[in-house]
Design a protein around this motif. Structure first.
Motif, mmCIF file in Angstrom:
data_model
loop_
_atom_site.group_PDB
_atom_site.id
_atom_site.type_symbol
_atom_site.label_atom_id
_atom_site.label_comp_id
_atom_site.label_asym_id
_atom_site.label_seq_id
_atom_site.Cartn_x
_atom_site.Cartn_y
_atom_site.Cartn_z
ATOM 1 N N PHE A 8 18.934 -4.547 -8.534
ATOM 2 C CA PHE A 8 19.029 -5.971 -8.197
ATOM 3 C C PHE A 8 19.891 -6.753 -9.190
ATOM 4 O O PHE A 8 19.975 -7.970 -9.113
ATOM 5 N N LEU A 64 10.915 -4.851 -3.668
ATOM 6 C CA LEU A 64 10.995 -4.377 -5.045
ATOM 7 C C LEU A 64 9.830 -3.493 -5.489
ATOM 8 O O LEU A 64 10.031 -2.438 -6.090
ATOM 9 N N LEU A 65 8.612 -3.931 -5.177
ATOM 10 C CA LEU A 65 7.464 -3.302 -5.836
ATOM 11 C C LEU A 65 7.170 -1.889 -5.343
ATOM 12 O O LEU A 65 6.568 -1.094 -6.054
ATOM 13 N N VAL A 66 7.601 -1.581 -4.125
ATOM 14 C CA VAL A 66 7.268 -0.287 -3.529
ATOM 15 C C VAL A 66 8.558 0.387 -3.048
ATOM 16 O O VAL A 66 9.432 -0.274 -2.499
ATOM 17 N N ASN A 67 8.661 1.680 -3.266
ATOM 18 C CA ASN A 67 9.777 2.436 -2.687
ATOM 19 C C ASN A 67 9.270 3.114 -1.413
ATOM 20 O O ASN A 67 8.531 4.099 -1.498
ATOM 21 N N PRO A 77 2.942 15.453 -9.215
ATOM 22 C CA PRO A 77 2.750 16.337 -10.375
ATOM 23 C C PRO A 77 1.759 15.762 -11.383
ATOM 24 O O PRO A 77 0.974 16.503 -11.982
ATOM 25 N N GLN A 78 1.782 14.434 -11.533
ATOM 26 C CA GLN A 78 0.875 13.796 -12.471
ATOM 27 C C GLN A 78 -0.575 13.972 -12.023
ATOM 28 O O GLN A 78 -1.457 14.304 -12.812
ATOM 29 N N LEU A 86 8.727 -0.321 -13.781
ATOM 30 C CA LEU A 86 8.277 -0.300 -12.383
ATOM 31 C C LEU A 86 8.583 1.056 -11.752
ATOM 32 O O LEU A 86 7.688 1.855 -11.551
ATOM 33 N N ARG A 87 9.842 1.301 -11.427
ATOM 34 C CA ARG A 87 10.325 2.620 -11.008
ATOM 35 C C ARG A 87 11.730 2.741 -11.569
ATOM 36 O O ARG A 87 12.427 1.741 -11.690
ATOM 37 N N LYS A 117 -0.201 3.110 -9.004
ATOM 38 C CA LYS A 117 0.008 1.926 -9.849
ATOM 39 C C LYS A 117 -0.852 0.791 -9.336
ATOM 40 O O LYS A 117 -1.082 0.672 -8.134
ATOM 41 N N ILE A 133 8.893 7.078 -0.729
ATOM 42 C CA ILE A 133 7.846 7.967 -1.244
ATOM 43 C C ILE A 133 6.502 7.276 -1.469
ATOM 44 O O ILE A 133 5.520 7.937 -1.772
ATOM 45 N N LEU A 166 6.257 17.875 -15.281
ATOM 46 C CA LEU A 166 5.915 16.665 -16.031
ATOM 47 C C LEU A 166 6.656 16.568 -17.360
ATOM 48 O O LEU A 166 6.450 15.645 -18.124
#
Lengths: 84, 240
Positions: B65, A66-69, A17-18, B57-58, A41, A72, B108
């Motif tokens: 964690f 951690l840094l990436v899911n 959406p962004q 981050l997300r 990011k 998605i 958004l």
């Protein structure tokens, strides 16, 4: 010492959406040739590693944990040796 | 029946949940700080809404964690009841206790409004005081509730009755214009296969008293109590 530059983006096919909003804003400014915008990011990590393979392994691990899911997001990264 | 409400740095619906359990239901409840590693003695764990760890981050990525989440995962694996509301739902997804992920709302916009929900599965520990197909009203307040999961897992969720709540119109029609965030299949809440872990974006704790103008959420908490009464010792032996 290494510097890792990690790019995290939404997977192809996942609605962004962004990105769509940015594309709409660009179109309203007259940029009609922009077919798609994906917003992601950018992370910069300074790593106290002396071994490239070790650093690379750890970056992948950190992305996975951690840094990436992975549901998605996708990622790519560059590793560059830097001096202090 | 003893409830625990987990408190992360940035949780902001913890006191509302505590209030409902304590004052509305009249059951014992304690706060559980995120550094806690022992959940012995609790019969139901609530992960409340908020902005844990600043949502950096997300959303939910860092909260998952925190030490308490290992304990919550273990607790859930033993069949303990876990309820994740809003940010709590997002944390359950990040922790892999429920499948899928949240994206930014399609609009958004941060959506803070009442929505209508259709109860899709009334045979869970969290929904047995509703009727299947019943339309209820609850408030939502989130910027990232746009649920996504890959098509195979979505098919599995549908097949196994794991879709518990869907956004709908006041008449119960599941339509795009009744969806506040663009979530897949108008999904507002899902549970795990064994029905013991529920995550939902709407806030039942904000609509559990008539004085607030809406008590539809109270039956979710009452469901937990009623399930507990009908299954005495079940949770206690599983989680004690």
């Amino acid at each position: 010492m290494f510097q890792a530059r990690i790019y995290v983006t939404l997977k192809q096919g996942i609605l962004d959406p962004q990105g769509n909003a940015v594309q709409g804003a660009l179109a309203s400014l007259g940029y009609q040739n922009v077919e798609e915008v994906r917003v992601g990011k950018y992370l910069v990590l300074s790593l106290a590693h002396s071994d490239r393979a070790e650093a690379e392994k750890e970056v992948r691990e950190m992305c996975a944990r951690l840094l990436v899911n992975p549901v998605i997001e996708d990622y790519t990264f560059e590793l560059q040796e830097v001096s202090l | 029946m003893k409830f625990g409400v987990v408190v992360f740095p940035g949780s902001n619906c913890d006191m509302d949940c505590y209030h409902v359990i304590d004052q509305v239901l009249g059951h014992p409840v304690s706060y559980i700080w995120h550094q806690e590693k022992d959940l012995a003695g609790y019969d139901c764990i609530i992960l409340p809404g908020g902005f844990s760890y600043g949502d950096y981050l997300r959303i939910g990525a860092i909260a998952r964690f925190s030490p308490v989440m290992d304990a919550v995962a273990e607790y859930a694996a033993r069949g303990g009841l876990v309820l994740g509301i809003c940010n709590g739902f997002q944390i359950l997804l990040e922790a892999g206790l429920l499948p899928g992920a949240m994206r930014r709302n399609e609009s958004l916009q941060f959506r803070c409004q009442d929505v209508f929900l259709r109860v899709e599965n009334a045979a869970t520990p969290f929904t047995n005081q509703y009727r299947r197909g019943e339309v209820i009203r609850m408030p939502v307040a989130h910027g990232e509730g746009n649920y996504y999961v890959d098509p195979e897992i979505l098919a599995q969720l549908e097949r196994e009755g794991q879709v518990v709540f869907r956004y709908c119109t006041g008449e119960g029609e599941v339509a795009p214009h009744a969806n506040p965030n663009g979530s897949l299949g108008n999904i507002a809440g899902i549970c795990n296969r064994s029905r013991t872990v529920l995550g939902l974006m709407p806030h039942p704790e904000r609509c559990s008293e008539e004085i607030l103008g809406n008590a539809d959420g109270r039956r979710l908490f009452r469901s937990i109590l009623s399930w507990w009464e009908l299954a005495p010792g079940k949770g206690a032996t599983a989680c004690g």
